[in-house]
Design an enzyme around this catalytic site. Structure first.
Site, short mmCIF file in Angstrom:
data_model
loop_
_atom_site.label_atom_id
_atom_site.label_comp_id
_atom_site.label_asym_id
_atom_site.label_seq_id
_atom_site.Cartn_x
_atom_site.Cartn_y
_atom_site.Cartn_z
N GLU A 19 0.85 -1.20 0.00
CA GLU A 19 0.00 0.00 0.00
C GLU A 19 0.88 1.25 0.00
O GLU A 19 1.75 1.39 0.85
CB GLU A 19 -0.87 -0.02 1.26
CG GLU A 19 -1.61 1.27 1.52
CD GLU A 19 -1.93 1.48 3.01
OE1 GLU A 19 -1.58 0.61 3.84
OE2 GLU A 19 -2.51 2.52 3.33
N ASP A 41 -0.19 -0.65 6.12
CA ASP A 41 0.05 -0.05 7.43
C ASP A 41 -0.79 -0.73 8.51
O ASP A 41 -1.87 -1.25 8.23
CB ASP A 41 -0.31 1.44 7.41
CG ASP A 41 0.75 2.26 6.70
OD1 ASP A 41 1.87 1.73 6.54
OD2 ASP A 41 0.45 3.40 6.32
N ASP A 72 -2.75 0.42 10.56
CA ASP A 72 -3.77 1.35 11.05
C ASP A 72 -5.11 1.05 10.38
O ASP A 72 -5.24 0.06 9.66
CB ASP A 72 -3.35 2.80 10.80
CG ASP A 72 -3.18 3.08 9.30
OD1 ASP A 72 -3.53 2.20 8.50
OD2 ASP A 72 -2.71 4.17 8.95
N ASP A 108 -6.77 2.53 7.98
CA ASP A 108 -6.76 2.55 6.51
C ASP A 108 -6.14 1.27 5.96
O ASP A 108 -6.65 0.69 5.00
CB ASP A 108 -5.95 3.75 5.99
CG ASP A 108 -6.76 5.03 6.09
OD1 ASP A 108 -7.99 4.92 6.28
OD2 ASP A 108 -6.15 6.11 5.99
#
Ligand code: 0RA
Length: 628
Positions: A420, A493, A495, A497
């Site tokens: 990503e 990541d 997180d 997202d």
């Protein structure tokens, strides 16, 4: 009587279970613990299948012990003639004793779990069985496969049933920590598959109780699975029949969505690899609708026959069969093998569809017309692809420009990192071992698979580059032999997202490249969350638990850095922590993970705002901790 030799054999058997637990329950991690609970629950489910049990309560206590309570007939307590000991003790302490005295009509177990409660006993530090039967409460206690007490009457009972409590042995299990998301998922599934059965799950640690009951059985299941899609007919079709002791239940709902979601179960086991029940279903559905379409002139003379996958586009269905002697095949025993089942399912389905469509001819017309549209769209997409290819602009063998390929051409040795973001992609390109690691950076939002038609999917640049990089093609043109990498590693990541992108990619794999998940080719990279510098030493920590443990051990000074994203790591750090096969942690994606992602995705992307809000509230742990 029990002879000395028998007793020695029994002790040896259960000792063997303790020496090689993996042989019986697969692993000594979370999946193994899940097996223990399922083994106990299966016995209560068997009792429900036989028609004697209406409620099952599963409780996880603060000391990690688990209690499974049911209101079935209660385990038999009498002396077993041949063995000369009471039946509870026999079942709890003898490997494979289950079948000796019960003549149950159906067994849940048979392939997947089915190791026997004695295995649970062998792997438990403590175990207690309480039976309510004949107006009395009987109790016997065990530990590590052996009895601690005799079977005693400890009270009076107004009803019948069985309560089993066990505490997994810390000498065997790495860590006793249950996966509640998997447990609740399975219990909910069981409540749908056994319509009316009440299942209550209590997590005493978190103080949470969940109640599962589906009066409508698999029809409610299908309604739930289809709730974010637009149905082509108001109520799901329901088909039910029994032949030669084999019970068939099918619920189906056609929708205007573009994917098919068919789940097949045999004796409550999710047969993810399909089998004869699924084959029978597909064959009969295709044949029936073609015959009907011709007969009613919905299909014209010049129209070619409808293909199965065009008919099944947008179909949500559950097929559940219950068989006295199931044969489970395949490496994971999740494929039904009984050959007679195919024709029984096909026969019952054809007959019931005939009756249903006599009453609801409009529904038949809508389904057939949808199939014709699907087949035209497929033909148009194929033609468009051919045109593009002939022009030479985009032969599917042209690799995407931003793919940094590896030099190896041996798929078994090659890995593809799907990364990503461009900045993380850049670090990965510099940090990798280019001999066997390829990098494909993804930019921007990946397409919403739910709402997009297959042909449009191929227009999406990001997904298109994944498909071309893999080399396999998708759907009709899928060819596993052309796969260019045997490890596909999603790297995003840690997180929210990142979790969304992961959910989306898993959903894409689940719907269009499921075979890759089934073959165990799909992985999720686990980047570290923290870096600590302690004098000269640098250490990476992958979870908050690891950080807590580190803090507890290191009272002195150390420098702590939290990685907010992959992009914050330099190429060397990324290699050391996340890409180097010697050091990295990869999570292999199981079909269940992908299915859960598909559910999360459908709900998150669906149009029902209230439902989405409830889902996020209930599953905040899953969404933020990436446990998908
Ligand atoms: C064998 C025979 C019968 C019941 C059971 C086993 C049984 C086992 C378990 C384990 C947990 N819950 C259970 N409920 C029932 C039937 C005995 C009869 O004929 O009454």
């Amino acid at each position: 009587m029990v002879y000395e030799a028998d007793q020695i054999k029994v002790l040896e058997d259960l000792e063997a279970v303790r020496v090689r637990p993996g042989m019986y329950i697969g692993s000594t991690g979370q999946a193994g613990l899940m097996h223990l609970i399922e083994e106990i629950i299966d016995n209560s489910i068997d009792e429900a299948l036989a028609g004697y049990c209406t409620e099952i309560h599963v409780t996880v206590h603060p000391d990690n012990s688990v209690t499974v309570w049911d209101n079935g007939r209660g385990m038999p307590v009498g002396i077993h003639k041949e063995a000369g000991i009471n039946a509870v003790e026999l079942v709890m302490t003898t490997l494979h004793a289950g079948g000796k005295f019960d003549n149950k009509s159906y067994r849940v177990s048979g392939g997947l779990h089915g190791v026997g409660v004695s295995v649970v006993n062998a792997l438990s530090e403590y175990m207690r069985v309480e039976v309510r039967r004949n107006g009395k409460i009987y109790r016997q206690e065990f530990s590590r496969g052996q009895k601690l007490t005799e079977l005693e009457v400890v009270g009076e009972a107004a009803d019948t049933g069985t309560t089993i409590t066990f505490l997994p042995d810390p000498e065997i299990f790495d860590e006793v920590k249950y996966n509640f998301s998997k447990l609740s998922h399975r219990l909910r599934e069981l409540s749908y598959l056994n319509g009316g059965l009440l299942i209550i799950l209590t997590n005493e640690v978190a103080g949470v109780t969940r109640r599962y009951q589906a009066k409508g059985g698999i029809v409610s299941f299908v309604k739930e699975l289809a709730q974010n899609k637009s149905p082509l007919h108001s109520e799901p079709l329901y088909v039910h029949g029994t032949e030669s002791g084999i019970e068939i239940e099918i619920a189906m709902q056609f929708t205007d969505s573009y994917d098919e979601s068919i789940f097949a179960f045999a004796n409550n086991i999710n047969t993810v690899d399909g089998g004869t029940h699924l084959t029978g279903f597909k064959t009969a559905l295709t044949k029936f609708l073609n015959d009907y379409g011709r007969d009613k002139k919905i299909l014209r003379k010049n129209d070619s026959n409808l293909r199965g996958d065009d008919i099944r586009e947008g179909l949500v269905a559950i097929i559940s069969v219950k068989i006295p002697e199931p044969e489970f095949e395949g490496q994971t025993k999740t494929k039904l093998g009984n050959p007679e089942v195919a024709s029984i399912v096909a026969g019952i389905l054809q007959e019931e569809l005939g009756l249903y469509f006599k009453k609801h001819p409009k529904v038949a017309r809508v389904i057939i017309e949808k199939s014709v549209t699907a087949s035209r769209a497929r033909a148009a997409a194929a033609k468009a692809r051919k045109m593009v290819r002939r022009k030479g602009a985009l032969a599917s063998t042209t690799l995407p420009g931003k793919l940094a390929d590896c030099s190896s051409t041996d798929p078994t040795k090659s890995e593809l990192f799907i990364v990503e973001g461009d900045s993380a992609g850049g670090s990965a390109k510099q940090g990798r071992d280019r001999t066997f690691q390829a990098i494909l950076p993804l930019r921007g939002k990946v397409l919403n698979v739910e709402k997009a038609r297959l042909a449009k999917l191929l227009d999406n640049k990001e997904l298109h580059s994944i498909i071309t990089a893999l080399g396999t093609g998708i759907r009709d043109e899928f060819n596993l032999d052309k796969l260019r990498y045997h490890k596909l590693i999603l790297m995003a990541d840690a997180d929210v997202d990142g979790a969304h992108i992961r959910t989306l990619l898993l959903t894409f794999f689940y719907r269009y490249l499921r075979m890759l998940v089934e073959h165990g080719y799909v992985y999720i990279a686990q980047p570290p969350l923290y870096q600590v510098k302690d004098g000269k030493k640098t250490l990476y920590l992958y979870s908050d638990e690891e950080l807590d443990a580190f803090r507890a051990e290191h009272t002195g000074k150390f420098a702590l850095k939290r990685f907010k994203g992959l992009g914050e790591m330099n190429p060397h750090e990324l290699w050391e922590t996340t890409m180097n096969p010697e050091k990295r942690i990869l999570k292999q994606v199981e079909i269940r993970d992908a299915l859960e992602a598909d559910e999360v995705f459908s709900t998150l992307m669906g149009s029902d705002v209230a439902q989405r809000r409830d889902f996020i509230r209930e599953n905040s742990d899953k969404i933020t901790t990436l446990d998908i």
